[in-house]
Design a protein around this motif. Structure first.
Motif, PDB file in Angstrom:
ATOM      1  N   ALA A  50      -4.172  11.725  -1.867  1.00 44.70           N
ATOM      2  CA  ALA A  50      -4.778  10.764  -1.313  1.00 44.70           C
ATOM      3  C   ALA A  50      -5.641  11.578  -0.368  1.00 44.70           C
ATOM      4  CB  ALA A  50      -4.084   9.617  -0.602  1.00 44.70           C
ATOM      5  N   ARG A 107       0.590  11.285  -0.385  1.00 42.74           N
ATOM      6  CA  ARG A 107      -0.208  11.441   0.949  1.00 42.74           C
ATOM      7  C   ARG A 107      -1.239  12.360   0.529  1.00 42.74           C
ATOM      8  NH1 ARG A 107       1.889   8.524   5.511  1.00 42.74           N
ATOM      9  NH2 ARG A 107       3.725   7.079   4.761  1.00 42.74           N
ATOM     10  N   ALA A 155     -11.030  -0.125   2.206  1.00 43.71           N
ATOM     11  CA  ALA A 155      -9.465   1.012   2.744  1.00 43.71           C
ATOM     12  C   ALA A 155      -9.374   0.874   4.069  1.00 43.71           C
ATOM     13  CB  ALA A 155      -9.953   2.277   2.068  1.00 43.71           C
ATOM     14  N   GLY A 193       0.729  -1.158  -0.108  1.00 42.87           N
ATOM     15  CA  GLY A 193      -0.102  -0.110   0.188  1.00 42.87           C
ATOM     16  C   GLY A 193       0.715   1.343   0.023  1.00 42.87           C
ATOM     17  N   PRO A 246      -1.568   5.533  -4.325  1.00 45.05           N
ATOM     18  CA  PRO A 246      -2.846   5.925  -4.906  1.00 45.05           C
ATOM     19  C   PRO A 246      -2.946   5.416  -6.297  1.00 45.05           C
ATOM     20  CG  PRO A 246      -1.992   7.919  -3.666  1.00 45.05           C
ATOM     21  CD  PRO A 246      -0.984   6.830  -3.759  1.00 45.05           C
ATOM     22  N   SER A 260      -6.585   4.580   2.982  1.00 45.34           N
ATOM     23  CA  SER A 260      -6.560   5.174   1.567  1.00 45.34           C
ATOM     24  C   SER A 260      -7.771   5.464   0.979  1.00 45.34           C
ATOM     25  CB  SER A 260      -5.752   4.118   0.622  1.00 45.34           C
ATOM     26  OG  SER A 260      -6.648   2.906   0.708  1.00 45.34           O
TER      27      SER A 260
END
Length: 500
Positions: free
Chosen positions: A437, A434, A207, A178, A181, A210
């Motif tokens: 996302a 990050r 999720a 993970g 994205p 995410s």
């Protein structure tokens, strides 16, 4: 009936507390007074020989709950399998056996096999409160679980639930750690591997932190909440499936720990390994490919961290009797164009359908993963994977799997869309995984299936002032505004530098 100090009629509260049994009582209820129960008390409830432990929420006003009645959350009601008119007996539970083991770990001690099995057993039986579980998760954060502890925890988690046996092998599987994205390779990989004639019963999660998990993305195209019998039927018919693992009772403690990890928003390397491999072992997988993106804003940020995690995965896999391979990949930027369940589904379908507009990076990553997985069983994997994808056999297999799982549906489209434009000209040199996302999540993903972010540019592209960098997709005007406000108040997730 209520003359006894420990008995109350029960009613459903019709409140979803997600796996955590909760009981509601009024503060003037005689059981609360006589037993000394208060808010957040842990209470044992017994109904006709069945017992659960629930957390008390005290009602201090209003008249929705009669004085001498207890209401149970959906999870508590279902755990006791109650019918209207049920009556419960309330008492203080015995302290959980594993409480001392958790306390030992908090203070820097080690967990042996017995301690791990006690913690997992008490977790599944819901004898541990959310505070207990948060203490356990926190005490294991970072690198606080050594190799032996990780193996013990993995075995305890594997053995605590159902273990599937497919009666033949090898049984292939894959997992991505993970943090990247749009890296939605699983549906493509499953289609390729199943089209090659191998078993790949893929269970996937929703999720955690995410904008979409594999189950979230797959669910916009086909049902994923299958029980074990239905899952087995799909695999026997088509060789593979892509289903949500939460309803299959495979390593059930993992789902309960994930519920605690989600709001804390951090990972333990040992718990990550235990989570991945306990579920793979419980699903009957013998050969597993681990995709590990590495990048400054991915979950694994350096090659040193990747090596440490790879070594831990290999050690635990050996203890489980599994064959695994780790595919280290570029995690410096998002994959594909879509970030969010439906938007990622469009990318998946574009690759399977060999569309000229299909994102090349998603296609290549899927072929890399499928090829490496096929090579674990002695096949010229990358070449075969490409032939199955380019010849249309992977698309046909994917559609057959969707049909077997309950029928295929084209992904939907969000009613609200707005571009975010470049405020300077130059070349895109980086995209913060990050931050992009976060914008997708603020727009509503993954709960709102068509919400998220659609990338209009990629790293390496040259842009002009006012050119769209990405679009925010939302199902409500409020969520669109929330995501755009966040975007405007922070530095852009796109780094644009002067073109050389």
């Amino acid at each position: 009936m209520t003359e006894r100090h420990d008995i109350l009629p029960l009613v459903p509260a019709d409140i979803d507390t997600y796996r955590q049994p909760v009981v509601y009582m009024r503060e003037d209820c005689h059981v609360c007074r006589s037993e000394g129960f208060g808010t957040q008390s842990r209470i044992e409830i017994e109904v006709e020989g069945k017992r659960i432990i629930a957390t008390l929420n005290v009602i201090t006003g209003g008249d929705w709950l009669p004085q001498e009645t207890a209401a149970l959350s959906n999870t508590a009601w279902e755990a006791l399998a109650l019918q209207p008119g049920a009556v419960g007996r309330f008492s203080h539970p015995e302290p959980p056996v594993s409480a001392s083991a958790i306390r030992t770990k908090v203070y820097g001690g080690r967990l042996d096999d017995a301690a791990c099995r006690a913690i997992i057993s008490d977790t599944i039986q819901r004898r541990l409160s959310d505070l207990d579980l948060a203490a356990f998760v926190t005490s294991c954060a970072g690198d606080r679980l050594d190799e032996a502890e990780t193996i013990a925890l993995t075995l305890a988690m594997r053995d605590a639930g159902v273990r599937l046996d497919w009666g033949r092998g090898p049984v292939l599987d894959k997992h991505c750690v993970g943090g990247l994205p749009g890296n939605r390779t699983t549906p493509i990989v499953v289609a390729i591997v199943a089209a090659a004639g191998h078993l790949i019963p893929k269970t996937s999660s929703r999720a955690i932190t995410s904008p979409a998990g594999t189950a979230d993305t797959m669910e916009v195209m086909a049902p994923v909440a299958l029980d074990q019998a239905a899952m087995r039927g799909v695999v026997e018919a088509e060789g593979g499936c892509i289903v949500w693992g939460g309803g299959l009772d495979l390593s059930p403690a993992d789902d309960m720990l994930i519920r605690i990890e989600r709001p804390l928003d951090f990972d333990s390397e040992g718990q990550m390994v235990a989570s991945i491999l306990s579920k793979k072992a419980a699903a009957g997988s013998s050969h597993v490919l681990i995709d590990m993106p590495i990048g400054p804003t991915a979950k694994v940020r350096s090659y040193a961290a990747a090596k440490a995690l790879s070594d831990r995965l290999q050690a635990v896999a050996r203890a489980l009797g599994q064959t695994i391979s780790v595919n280290r990949s570029d995690g410096s930027a998002p994959v594909g164009r879509g970030i969010g369940p439906a938007l990622e589904a469009y990318d998946v379908l574009a690759v399977l359908r060999r569309s000229p507009q299909a994102p090349a990076d998603l296609r290549e990553r899927a072929l890399d993963v499928a090829g490496a997985l096929l090579e674990l069983v002695g096949t010229n994997g990358r070449q075969l994977a490409g032939e199955l994808l380019d010849g249309g056999k992977a698309e046909a297999k994917f559609m057959a799997i969707c049909a077997a799982q309950g029928g295929f549906t084209e992904p939907g489209e969000a009613p609200q869309m707005q571009p975010v434009n470049a405020d300077r000209a130059g070349r895109i040199t980086a995209i913060d995984n990050r931050r992009i996302a976060k914008i997708a999540k603020l727009a509503g993903a993954p709960g709102r299936k068509t919400s998220g972010v659609l990338l209009r540019t990629r790293v390496g592209d040259t842009v002009e002032i006012g050119q769209p960098l990405f679009e925010v997709h939302a199902e409500t005007q409020g969520e669109l505004a929330w995501a755009l406000d966040f975007t405007a108040s922070r530095d852009s997730p796109f780094r644009v530098e002067d073109a050389p």
